[in-house]
Every structure is written in C-alpha cells, then in structure tokens.
Design a protein around this motif. Structure first.
Motif, PDB file in Angstrom:
ATOM      1  N   PHE A 565       0.874  -1.157   0.178  1.00 32.55           N
ATOM      2  CA  PHE A 565      -0.032  -0.199   0.075  1.00 32.55           C
ATOM      3  C   PHE A 565       0.966   1.254  -0.058  1.00 32.55           C
ATOM      4  O   PHE A 565       0.523   2.339  -0.737  1.00 32.55           O
ATOM      5  CB  PHE A 565      -0.991  -0.123   1.160  1.00 32.55           C
ATOM      6  CG  PHE A 565      -1.897   0.966   1.156  1.00 32.55           C
ATOM      7  CD1 PHE A 565      -3.212   0.842   0.581  1.00 32.55           C
ATOM      8  CD2 PHE A 565      -1.735   2.298   1.995  1.00 32.55           C
ATOM      9  CE1 PHE A 565      -4.199   1.968   0.499  1.00 32.55           C
ATOM     10  CE2 PHE A 565      -2.758   3.265   1.965  1.00 32.55           C
ATOM     11  CZ  PHE A 565      -4.085   2.890   1.391  1.00 32.55           C
ATOM     12  N   ALA A 566       1.966   1.049   0.972  1.00 30.46           N
ATOM     13  CA  ALA A 566       2.773   2.343   0.984  1.00 30.46           C
ATOM     14  C   ALA A 566       3.688   2.417  -0.222  1.00 30.46           C
ATOM     15  O   ALA A 566       4.267   3.440  -0.774  1.00 30.46           O
ATOM     16  CB  ALA A 566       3.869   2.062   2.230  1.00 30.46           C
ATOM     17  N   HIS A 567       3.640   1.305  -1.197  1.00 27.60           N
ATOM     18  CA  HIS A 567       4.440   1.357  -2.597  1.00 27.60           C
ATOM     19  C   HIS A 567       3.612   1.601  -3.533  1.00 27.60           C
ATOM     20  O   HIS A 567       3.689   0.762  -4.703  1.00 27.60           O
ATOM     21  CB  HIS A 567       5.432   0.212  -2.505  1.00 27.60           C
ATOM     22  CG  HIS A 567       6.509   0.371  -1.581  1.00 27.60           C
ATOM     23  ND1 HIS A 567       6.417   0.049  -0.331  1.00 27.60           N
ATOM     24  CD2 HIS A 567       7.939   0.917  -1.766  1.00 27.60           C
ATOM     25  CE1 HIS A 567       7.659   0.348   0.386  1.00 27.60           C
ATOM     26  NE2 HIS A 567       8.543   0.702  -0.606  1.00 27.60           N
ATOM     27  N   GLN A 568       2.275   1.992  -3.499  1.00 30.79           N
ATOM     28  CA  GLN A 568       1.458   2.411  -4.846  1.00 30.79           C
ATOM     29  C   GLN A 568       0.890   1.378  -5.291  1.00 30.79           C
ATOM     30  O   GLN A 568       0.454   1.258  -6.466  1.00 30.79           O
ATOM     31  CB  GLN A 568       2.261   3.046  -5.894  1.00 30.79           C
ATOM     32  CG  GLN A 568       2.925   4.314  -5.310  1.00 30.79           C
ATOM     33  CD  GLN A 568       3.578   5.147  -6.543  1.00 30.79           C
ATOM     34  OE1 GLN A 568       4.541   4.502  -7.261  1.00 30.79           O
ATOM     35  NE2 GLN A 568       3.595   6.348  -6.497  1.00 30.79           N
ATOM     36  N   GLY A 674      -1.500   2.387   8.360  1.00 31.84           N
ATOM     37  CA  GLY A 674      -1.662   3.359   7.550  1.00 31.84           C
ATOM     38  C   GLY A 674      -2.291   2.851   6.179  1.00 31.84           C
ATOM     39  O   GLY A 674      -2.053   3.273   5.036  1.00 31.84           O
ATOM     40  N   PHE A 675      -3.545   2.352   6.325  1.00 32.94           N
ATOM     41  CA  PHE A 675      -4.445   2.027   5.230  1.00 32.94           C
ATOM     42  C   PHE A 675      -5.449   2.953   4.934  1.00 32.94           C
ATOM     43  O   PHE A 675      -6.080   2.855   3.811  1.00 32.94           O
ATOM     44  CB  PHE A 675      -5.218   0.483   5.607  1.00 32.94           C
ATOM     45  CG  PHE A 675      -4.133  -0.510   5.568  1.00 32.94           C
ATOM     46  CD1 PHE A 675      -3.567  -0.787   4.278  1.00 32.94           C
ATOM     47  CD2 PHE A 675      -4.180  -1.360   6.379  1.00 32.94           C
ATOM     48  CE1 PHE A 675      -2.821  -1.890   4.029  1.00 32.94           C
ATOM     49  CE2 PHE A 675      -3.429  -2.484   6.428  1.00 32.94           C
ATOM     50  CZ  PHE A 675      -2.503  -2.708   5.291  1.00 32.94           C
TER      51      PHE A 675
ATOM     52  N   ARG B 338       4.680  -5.691  -7.439  1.00 36.83           N
ATOM     53  CA  ARG B 338       5.283  -5.099  -8.453  1.00 36.83           C
ATOM     54  C   ARG B 338       6.374  -6.122  -9.007  1.00 36.83           C
ATOM     55  O   ARG B 338       6.851  -6.227 -10.226  1.00 36.83           O
ATOM     56  CB  ARG B 338       5.755  -3.825  -8.553  1.00 36.83           C
ATOM     57  CG  ARG B 338       4.926  -2.653  -8.150  1.00 36.83           C
ATOM     58  CD  ARG B 338       5.463  -1.385  -7.751  1.00 36.83           C
ATOM     59  NE  ARG B 338       5.802  -1.447  -6.687  1.00 36.83           N
ATOM     60  CZ  ARG B 338       7.068  -0.609  -5.920  1.00 36.83           C
ATOM     61  NH1 ARG B 338       6.821   0.761  -6.544  1.00 36.83           N
ATOM     62  NH2 ARG B 338       7.487  -0.691  -4.888  1.00 36.83           N
ATOM     63  N   PHE B 339       7.061  -6.704  -8.342  1.00 41.14           N
ATOM     64  CA  PHE B 339       7.932  -7.798  -8.516  1.00 41.14           C
ATOM     65  C   PHE B 339       7.186  -9.266  -8.613  1.00 41.14           C
ATOM     66  O   PHE B 339       7.650  -9.934  -9.608  1.00 41.14           O
ATOM     67  CB  PHE B 339       8.832  -8.059  -7.156  1.00 41.14           C
ATOM     68  CG  PHE B 339       9.636  -9.263  -6.910  1.00 41.14           C
ATOM     69  CD1 PHE B 339      10.947  -9.152  -7.808  1.00 41.14           C
ATOM     70  CD2 PHE B 339       9.481 -10.279  -6.360  1.00 41.14           C
ATOM     71  CE1 PHE B 339      11.788 -10.222  -7.635  1.00 41.14           C
ATOM     72  CE2 PHE B 339      10.240 -11.254  -6.237  1.00 41.14           C
ATOM     73  CZ  PHE B 339      11.696 -11.292  -6.940  1.00 41.14           C
ATOM     74  N   LEU B 340       6.182  -9.453  -7.843  1.00 41.58           N
ATOM     75  CA  LEU B 340       5.635 -10.680  -7.975  1.00 41.58           C
ATOM     76  C   LEU B 340       4.819 -11.120  -9.291  1.00 41.58           C
ATOM     77  O   LEU B 340       4.545 -11.969  -9.748  1.00 41.58           O
ATOM     78  CB  LEU B 340       4.778 -11.125  -6.597  1.00 41.58           C
ATOM     79  CG  LEU B 340       5.294 -11.198  -5.491  1.00 41.58           C
ATOM     80  CD1 LEU B 340       4.279 -11.452  -4.431  1.00 41.58           C
ATOM     81  CD2 LEU B 340       6.218 -12.424  -5.368  1.00 41.58           C
TER      82      LEU B 340
END
Lengths: 797, 346
Positions: A565-568, A674-675, B338-340
C-alpha cells in the motif's frame, strides 16, 4: 587455509601443472579452492640506486631523483614523494609501461618536472598492507645495500613471486590445515612423490621441568626446555613463507611457533621459563576467576575451562591465548615449548563463551592428529637451535594417556563398487588407495586399509569408498534409475486438496506470497483467535524484530499489504499457507488479506472488498472440500482487541472448535497500519482441521422429473433480524418448499428507520407430481402469516 | 373496366406504391391499403358472386395471384427495411473497442512456490512421496540422528536458532530423513522428498536469508548406489531445466552422507561455454547430495549391512534466483506485488 605454491614446491614437484589445474583437481576431490591469486603482480620492474636526490622546486614534499637502473637501461629522472628517498638507497623501480595493481606507469611531467618511472613500496606491487611495517607502508621499499642494480626479476629477488591457493576447507578435512598434509593430498591427486623435510634432533638430555595434566580433557602434553635463546628478525626464507601463508613475520621465536603450526597443523605454545612461578605446567579445569590474556583483556573463567597452570595460577587459556604474565618477549632467554592435545569440544565451549578465538583454538576445535607430538617438538626445537642460537635443548617427560593404535578399516571390492555403482577392478582400487597413502593388504575379498594418522576423518568403510571415487572422479559413475519394490508415491489426498484450494484462490485472482515466520513482540499475539497457545521464543534471536515464532498469519499478511500500500499498490488480494507452531500446538493455517477494490473487476468499475468477499472465499473453500455448510456454525467474533470490526466479523465453528475467523478490519487497526479509509478484509482458517474433516463422497444427483415453481416475496423487517433465521423458519414451514434464496437486502432511502427490506425467491416442488397453483398460493399465505407473526414483517406489494 | 383489368391495375398500382415505401410506418400503411381485410383487393374478392359461374375460377386465381405478388414484394421490402433498421440500431451500439477488458487474470505466486510446486510435481511423477516436516525440530532429529553430535565442529557450519536446549528451528529439511526412517516401522523402502522452511542465524543480505526453503530427497532400499543418485538427479535436472542440461558431481562433505557430492548443472544461458551467469565455468552449483552415511541408517533403524540409500538437498531460493535472474534474496521475502507480477505457474 592459504597455501603458498612456492612452499608447496619444496615438498613436491609441480612442474607441468598450472596453478589453476592444481586448484581444479583439488576442488573436484572435495578440497574447494576459493581463489588462485598472485601474492604480488607487477611487470617492467628493475632494481635501481638513487644517485642524486634534490627537493622539487615547486613542492614541499616531492624529490627529484636520478636513479641508476643498470647498464641496460641507464640513468632516469624520477619525481618521488617518499620521505625516505635518499642518495645511495637501492630501490625498486617500475619503468615506463610497468603494469602494477594500481595502474600503468607512464612518462609524465609532475609540477613542471619530467618523471620517467616510479620508485615503489611493496604495497604498490600488490602485497597486502597487513604484512608490512608502518615504515614499509609510509615510504618506498628499502632494499639491502648488496641488492644487484639492473636486476629485472625483482619479484623473485624479493621472494614474492608466489601464487596463493585459498582453500575453503570443510569440516571433514582439518588435516589440511597442515602444509605437510596439503602436500600429501596434492601428491595423491597428481600421482607424484612427496618429500617432507627432515629435522635434526638437538636435544641433549632431560629437563626437570614438569609438564602434565590433571584432567580428562587433556590426554597428551609434551614439552621442551630451550635455553639461551636470542630474539632477532627471522631469516628471509621464513618471513617469505609466512607472508605467503598470510601470517605477519614478528621475530624468530614467534615465527617458529607459527611456522611449525602451518607445517604440521599442531598449535604450539611458548612460555618464558623465567616468568613461571614454578618449574611446572599442569593442565587443569578447576580454575575459577579472572584471567588476563596476552591481549591485556581480562576474562572471567569458570570451572570446566581448560587452563595450563603453574603453581595453580593459569599461565595460558589452553589452546586459545597465553597470559600476559609469561608470554615470550624480545628479552626472553629461556623458553618452554608446549605441544598438547586439548579436547576440542571444551575449547569450543570456552572460546564461544568468551568470544575469543585464535588460529590455534580453531585447530583444536576442528580436530588434530594425536600421533605427532614428539615429531613436532623435534621440529620446533631444531628451528630454535638453528634460528635462535639456542644453547641447549632439553626434553621434558611427555604426559600421554592416549591409546595409540593404528587405525585399520576392513572393506571389500564388492562393497566399494556396490556403494558407488561402479565396476572398478581390484588393481585400480588398491592403487588408488595407495596413492592416497593408505596401506592396503588384500586378503581374498577383504581389503585391510591402514589409514594415515592425520586422516582423522576416516572411520568406516564408506570413507574408503569415498576416497576411491573422489580420486578417480565421479564421471566414472554411470547413471541409472532406482527400481524400488514399492508402488505408492505421489500426492496424498490432503496434499491434493491443499493444492486445489491454492489453485482456486489463484484462479480467483489472489496472489500467493511467502513471508517470514519469525515476528516481533508486538505481532506475536496479534490476531490470535485460532491459536491462543504461548509463542515459542528464541533464546538467541538475531534482532528484536525476529524473536518469536508466529502462531497466526494475518499479522504477517497485513504487514505485506501495508508495505505494498505504501508502495503504490492500493488494490491487493494475497494469501499464504504456512505451518504455525507454538507451545503444545502444531497447526497449518491459510490466511488472506483483501485490500482496496476487487482487482478482478477491472478498471472501468470498482467494487470495494467487504465482509462478504471473505465469507465467499471461505464458502468456496468449504465447497471445494465437499464440506456442507450445515456442518458449521457461524458466530459473532467477540474480542476486546481492536483488530476486527466488531459488527462486521465472524468466526466459524466445527463442533466446539473454531476453524475460521474473518471480516473487515477495525478502523483503529487500519489507521495504525496506514491503510487510511481503504477497505481491508481478512480471513484466517485452520487448514489442517478442514483438510482432516471427513467429506461426504461425491454422488451423482438425478434431475427432478416434475417442474419447480418459484414465487418472489419482498418485506420489511427489523434491521437486526438475521436472514439465516428467517430462512430457516420459512424452510421448515412446508415440505413443498425446497429452497429460499435472497436477492436483495436494502437499508436506506424510502425504508423506515430501524427497518430493512429483504427480497427473496422461494422455490416449491414435489417429487411425485406437479404442484397446483392454488397449493403454492396456500403455502405462500402460510409464509406471509408466519413472517408477520414471528418477525413482525410488513409484506410489500 | 373488366374485373381482370381492374385486378391488373390494382396490382400495378400497389407495386408502384411499394417502391415509395421506405420505413416501418410506410409498410404498415401499405399493408392496410393493399393487404388488410378491408383493402381493395379483398373487396374485389367480395365481387365474386357477381361474376358468372364459369369465370369465377379464373377470377379467383387472378385475385390470389395478384395478392401473392403484392405479398411477396411486400415481404421483400419489409425484410430490407427491417434489416436496414437493425443496422441503424447496431450502429448506435458502437463502443470503444480499445478500453481495457474486465480482468480475469489468475493470481501470481511467489517464485519460491513455483519452484517448490514444480519440484514436487516432478518427483511425485517419479513415484516419490511428498513428506512435510515441521519448522520446529528437536536437536536430536536436526543434528544427532544426522551424525552431528553435540560439539561436533560441523555444527559451526550452521548457526542455529534455539528455543530451548533441545528445541530449535530446523536448519535443514534433512531432519525429515530421520523422521521418515524411524516412523517406517516395517522398514520398507523409502522414496520421498520433503519441501520446507529452514532457518539459520545469518544476517539478511543479498545472498543470505535467516529463513529459506529447502527440498530434501531420500531413497532407501537394498542396493541403492551413487549410480541411482546420479540417474535420479539427471532426470530431475532435465525435467526442471531442460533436456539439454547435464550434471557433474564434485566431491564434498556433509555429516549425513558419505561419499558426499556437490552437483553442478551445465549453464542454461551459455550451454556450458562459459558466461557471466556461470562465472565463466560453464557450470552452476545447484545442490548437495550423497550416499546416506551408514551411521545415519543405523541410528534410524535401517541395518546398513542390508540397506543403503542416497539423499540430496536443494536450496529453493537459489533455484528461483538462478532461473529468474533475481539479484537479491530479500526481494523474495518483500513480496512487492510489482515484483511478483511476473511470476505465475506454467
């Protein structure tokens, strides 16, 4: 273990083998060579002499030199920054075009003055700085005054034209920490003769100095008393060998200790005889108290730690480090040499507990040849006599309670071939073992193999078979497939079911993740509904974050979702199956986290995840396992923790056992992770329990002969009425009712406060005839009447 | 006008009118005018009784013929108009064909699961049982029964997480070997693999992970030799990495096997010529193996004079990293979607 090829060459002829070839042979035979590297590497070198040396006109530290490079090259002007450059000094010159580890030397102009070449330090030739003195690192190398000017083979002149093999030794070959045994190994591989050095016996009588042991953990202790020792620098050949082997040369006495250890593998220790409180050295394990080692640090010793004591005072932490009090110094005149065999396990315990290890201690831990005590003492004293001008060598009476037996292993050609799957003939096997310095006696089918003392790894027949194949090569093994007298194999029913569930979830668009099983204090009890046992706690965790073994999975998946979630990645559907262990508890759980919008809907419309998604997946899994929903009981999830939404979460029971917990996240938990306001839905189920439940066997059902009639009904009831209750009551009203399905549940506009609107479809059928319309209407009236009476329902027209 | 001519004229007029009909409304009007019960043609039929009896047959036929002609023409026209109307309607239903579809893609998998599933499938097809051990083991099973007694220097090869003096997190799936052998009460032949998680006290960096996956294999029966090991691993490697792959064995050491070997597979990228992937050697180390140490068999209740066996252990992450070119083992455990996204089962 670093191996100097130059030193190795003094034991065995390596002519015709490149270092890389030797390395490859060793590696295939199970002695992995990590790297093959040159000790120093430089081209275009020459020995020169400084003729003139003046200050650089434009610098406060540079000198301008004229260096004589011999007849062939003549005199060249070199700008040099070394503080020790001076007239008459013999130096190493890297001429124009020289390739050094740091780059290529070119003619150039330094601050307006032409410079043709470079005067070098050993570090600039690639010698590791740890072998050099401060002076050697700070300036250029000062060659002896008799160094031949014009000599071009400078690396050989310096004794640093060596190639080093770095061996990555495995636990079974501690013998290879001895150069002699490396030579034996290479000899076996190259099929060449090995000549080990002979040392003269200098001992002239017995000493009254007592060496001994009062503990089981030291069964052998030999000593020599060396009198009238003169401490000085080691001869060039010895310091060269030590440098190549990765040991810094200190002085002749210290170097002899290291040299003998590298040669024979046996650690030896030296004491200043005049500093010992009593003319004795006794090994004991009953000392308790502070001990100051040579590194000037104090260590708390406890009973069980082996020490070498004199008058009950520890002089050495046995096999690990000598005390400051009796260590040899440059002033030492009389030396006691110790060659002992300490129990490896004991040394390992002490060394690990104190965090103190040395080259010596690691050799004891790995295991030593117990048959070389006298020989090692002889070598050490011979070197003391020859290199330290020792006046007198005396023998102490050796303490030795080891049972000395020649190790003989009986095996047979048949056993060896059967184990290896080969068909070697007798001659091949016998010759191979002989190459390996194993003495073989053939008696009929039996091979009696006498093992060299240093091969402490060889204990049984299997070891003999390994020696044969590692020397002859595994390419001799012809591949075949095993044929077993068993017909089973493949996946079990539970494994098939587990894989079916995994495929089902992936086909539904969920991603299978793999997370860490170790968690921190905070997560250890998070979402602890299915398993409430006490967590396993590590006694030696690496970090606080990974101190406990998890017993539930949701927290790990939430962490993964939170990271994404924190990485878009705002929409996510993940699951994981993992073993969970805790005190008196072993389980296997499946957990999932659904975040944001249902990913499968696509971009043009969105459907946020909610409680019913988790419930739907749970029902799907039960369905897949052929487990009828009626076997389970749904209950509200009660918890005083703010983890699940208190009114949008549930637990599922099979009998008295909770088998699943699911629902929406509690807003305060969502905030903590942080959701924000994004929907988060979670499910965790006891997969082990579900896979172990007996499922009803699949049976074909025959399509009914008579038609089904359906009627819709819409009505208002109190908002808190559970649908399942209503449904159950309707279903039991009449035998013609075969199903009740809900198709709408609505609260909001146009509906009175506290009420909800439900719309259902009721299906009717009889097995033996077609239902008449009037019959269905009569049942419908019954239903409406019941709903009004029991549930205060208002039927909507 | 003669009735016959009257019919002809009517028919001609109708067909002429029909030409001007262009829509559904016109069609309805036309039908009402010419084909309905009260149409002129129908009223002509009503004049039948005025016709002399001998001519009635011919008259009726003429009327019916005219009706059929008009009807045919009408139907033709109707079909054309309706088709045109349908085309108009469809045209209005035009959509943007380039908008994204409603996704129905399967979920992805952590690459380690792909490797584990693939290996289990391969070995299950070769008749191996899939045994699943536990992450928490006893010192006895993890070390002692595998010929690594307390204080054995080989323990330093594997720094271990301990729960108490006897419980630990298994450092190797080899622990399953001892369980399988001891629990096999009739001492029948064994052919199994055990996939599972292992733990070692290593700091996490690009190539080390305190948690990692391993797959252990064990075959025990009478007369099992290194040749069986080589054949089994050769078949596995070809199924896993491709028909052209070959293996070679190098001598090594593990406490629970004797002889022990490291197994290299020929580099799939360069085919064995040497490249950056295999560091120029043409070979890549993929697993450790060996003949089960007789001491292990004995401790686990199999008489080493009668039985022998082989065992092997494969690192799951290592295979995943090699196959997919993953540069850092920590990526595997980060589970960044994004990796998986690049990993799904075949």
């Amino acid at each position: 273990m670093k191996v100097s090829l130059n030193w190795l060459k003094s034991f065995i002829d390596l002519e015709g083998y490149a270092p890389e070839e030797i390395a490859s042979k060793l590696t295939f035979a199970g002695v992995e060579v990590d790297t093959v590297s040159k000790l120093a590497s430089a081209t275009n070198l020459v020995i020169g002499e400084i003729l003139t040396c003046v200050a650089h006109p434009d610098s406060d530290h540079l000198h301008v030199l004229n260096v004589d490079e011999g007849k062939k090259y003549g005199v060249h002007q070199i700008v040099c920054g070394a503080p020790n450059a001076r007239v008459g000094l013999k130096v190493i010159v890297a001429r124009e075009g020289a390739v050094l580890p740091g780059g290529t030397i070119e003619k150039g102009v330094i601050r307006g003055v032409e410079s043709d070449g470079m005067c070098c330090s050993l570090a600039e030739l690639g010698v590791d700085k740890k072998f050099l003195s401060e002076k050697q690192v700070a300036g250029i190398e000062e060659l002896p005054s008799d160094a031949p000017v014009g000599e071009e083979n400078v690396l050989a002149y310096l004794g640093i034209d060596d190639v080093i093999l770095d061996l990555d030794l495995l636990a079974n070959r501690p013998d290879l920490y001895a150069m002699e045994n490396v030579a034996q190994e290479v000899g076996a591989l190259l099929e060449r003769e090995v000549k080990l050095p002979e040392y003269k016996e200098y001992a002239k009588g017995e000493s009254d100095f007592v060496v001994g042991s009062i503990t089981e953990k030291c069964k052998q202790f030999g000593g020599r008393e060396i009198k009238g020792v003169v401490t000085k620098p080691s001869p060039k050949w010895m310091s060269e060998i030590l440098t190549s082997m990765g040991v810094r040369s200190i002085n002749n006495v210290v170097d002899i200790g290291n040299f003998v250890m590298l040669l024979t593998g046996q650690p030896i220790n030296m004491y200043d005889a005049d500093k010992l409180p009593k003319r004795e050295l006794i090994v004991r394990e009953d000392f308790e108290g502070e001990y100051v080692a040579m590194d000037e640090k104090s260590y708390p010793l406890i009973s069980g730690d082996l020490v070498v004591s004199s008058d009950k005072v520890p002089m050495c932490l046995a096999g690990i480090m000598t005390s400051k009090a009796c260590a040899v110094t440059e002033e030492t005149k009389n030396v006691i040499i110790e060659v002992a065999n300490f129990n490896g396990a004991s040394i390992r315990h002490t060394s690990n507990r104190l965090g103190l290890a040395s080259d010596s201690s690691s050799r004891f831990v790995k295991g030593l040849n117990t048959e070389q005590c006298e020989r090692v003492l002889r070598i050490a004293s011979a070197l003391m006599a020859e290199l330290c001008d020792a006046k007198e060598v005396l023998v102490c009476k050796t303490y030795d309670v080891i049972k000395h037996e020649k190790k003989v292993i009986k095996t047979s050609l048949g056993y060896i071939n059967a184990r290896l799957g080969t068909s070697f003939d007798l001659d091949t096997v016998v010759n191979t073992l002989k190459r390996d310095h194993i003495d073989v006696k053939v008696e009929g089918e039996t091979l009696e193999c006498a093992i060299p003392y240093y091969r402490i790894d060889m204990v049984g027949e299997a070891d003999i078979s390994e020696e044969v194949i590692r020397l002859l090569g595994y390419a001799n093994v012809t591949a075949k497939l095993p044929s077993l007298n068993v017909a089973q194999g493949g996946y079990s029913e539970a494994q098939k079911n587990k894989n079916a569930i995994r495929r089902f979830l992936r086909n539904e668009g969920l991603t299978e993740v793999l997370t860490y099983s170790l968690v921190d204090e905070k997560k250890k009890d998070a979402f602890a509904y299915l398993s409430k046992a006490e967590n396993y706690k590590l006694i030696n965790p690496l970090t606080d974050e990974k101190e406990y073994l998890r017993k539930n999975l949701i927290a790990s998946l939430l962490e993964c979702a939170s990271y994404n979630f924190a990485h878009q990645s705002k929409d996510l559907a993940i699951y994981e199956i993992s073993d969970v262990d805790a005190k008196n508890f072993k389980g296997r759980h499946l957990a999932m986290v659904l975040l944001g919008n249902e990913s499968i809907v696509g971009q043009l419309s969105t459907k946020p995840y909610d409680y019913y998604d988790a419930k739907g997946y749970l029902e799907g899994i039960l369905n897949l396992l052929n487990l009828n929903l009626s076997r389970f009981r749904l209950d509200k999830l009660t918890s005083d923790k703010e983890e699940f939404h208190p009114y949008r979460s549930a637990s599922l029971y099979a009998g008295r056992d909770m088998v699943a917990v699911f629902g929406e996240i509690h807003p305060s938990k969502a905030k903590e992770l942080g959701f924000g306001k994004s929907p988060v839905v979670m499910l965790e189920l006891d997969l082990e329990a579900l896979l172990n439940m007996k499922s009803s066997a699949a049976k074909a059902s025959i399509p009914p002969r008579f038609p089904m009639v359906t009627r819709d009904l819409a009505f208002l009831v109190g908002e808190s009425e559970d649908y399942m209750n209503l449904r159950r009551e309707i279903m039991r009203l009449d035998k013609t009712i075969i199903d009740v399905d809900i198709f709408d549940s609505y609260v909001g506009e146009n509906i009175a406060e506290g009420k909800k609107s439900l719309a259902i479809t009721i299906s009717f059928r009889l097995e033996d005839r077609t239902l008449k319309d009037e019959e269905v209407s009569a049942v419908m009236d019954k239903i409406v009447g019941m709903l009004k009476m029991r549930f205060n329902a208002e039927v909507r027209s | 006008m003669e009735p016959k001519e009257q019919i002809k004229a009517l028919e001609a007029k109708a067909l002429e009118d029909l030409k001007n009909v262009n829509d559904l409304e016109g069609l309805t009007n036309f039908r009402n005018t010419y084909l309905a019960k009260k149409s002129e043609l129908s009223s002509l039929m009503g004049k039948m009784k005025e016709i002399p009896a001998e001519e009635r047959g011919a008259f009726g036929k003429a009327v019916n013929d005219a009706r059929a002609n008009i009807e045919n023409a009408f139907n033709e026209k109707k079909e054309a108009i309706e088709h045109k109307a349908l085309e108009e309607k469809l045209k209005k239903e035009r959509i943007d064909l380039t908008l994204p579809g409603r996704t129905h893609a399967s979920g992805k998998m952590n690459p380690c699961w792909i490797i584990i599933d693939e290996m289990c499938d391969i070995f299950a097809s070769m008749g191996f049982d899939i045994v699943e051990g536990r992450d928490v083991e006893t010192d006895h099973f993890n070390f002692e029964l595998l010929n690594v007694p307390k204080d054995h220097p080989a323990r330093d090869m594997q720094d271990t997480f301990y729960i108490d003096d006897s419980l630990l997190l298994r450092t190797q799936t080899s622990a399953a070997q001892a369980h399988t052998m001891l629990e096999n009460e009739e001492k029948k032949p064994i052919k199994m693999i055990c996939p599972g998680k292992c733990f070692r006290r290593d700091d996490d960096d690009a190539t080390h992970s305190h948690q990692f996956g391993q797959i252990e294999g064990l075959v025990v029966d009478k007369g099992i030799s290194l040749a069986d090991l080589k054949g089994t691993l050769e078949l596995f490697v070809k199924k896993m990495f491709g028909e052209k792959r070959e293996i070679r064995l190098r001598s090594s050491f593990f406490p629970f096997t004797e002889p022990s070997v490291e197994v290299d597979v020929s580099c799939a990228k360069c085919g064995g010529k040497g490249c950056n992937m295999c560091k120029g050697t043409g070979w890549i180390e993929i697993l450790g193996a060996g003949e089960v140490n007789p001491e292990v068999l004995r401790m686990c209740g199999y008489d080493p004079a009668v039985y022998s066996g082989f065992a092997f252990g494969v690192g799951v992450e290592r295979l995943a990293m090699l196959r997919y070119g993953i540069d850092d083992i920590r990526r595997i455990y980060a589970n960044d979607i994004r990796f998986l996204k690049d990993f799904s089962e075949k």
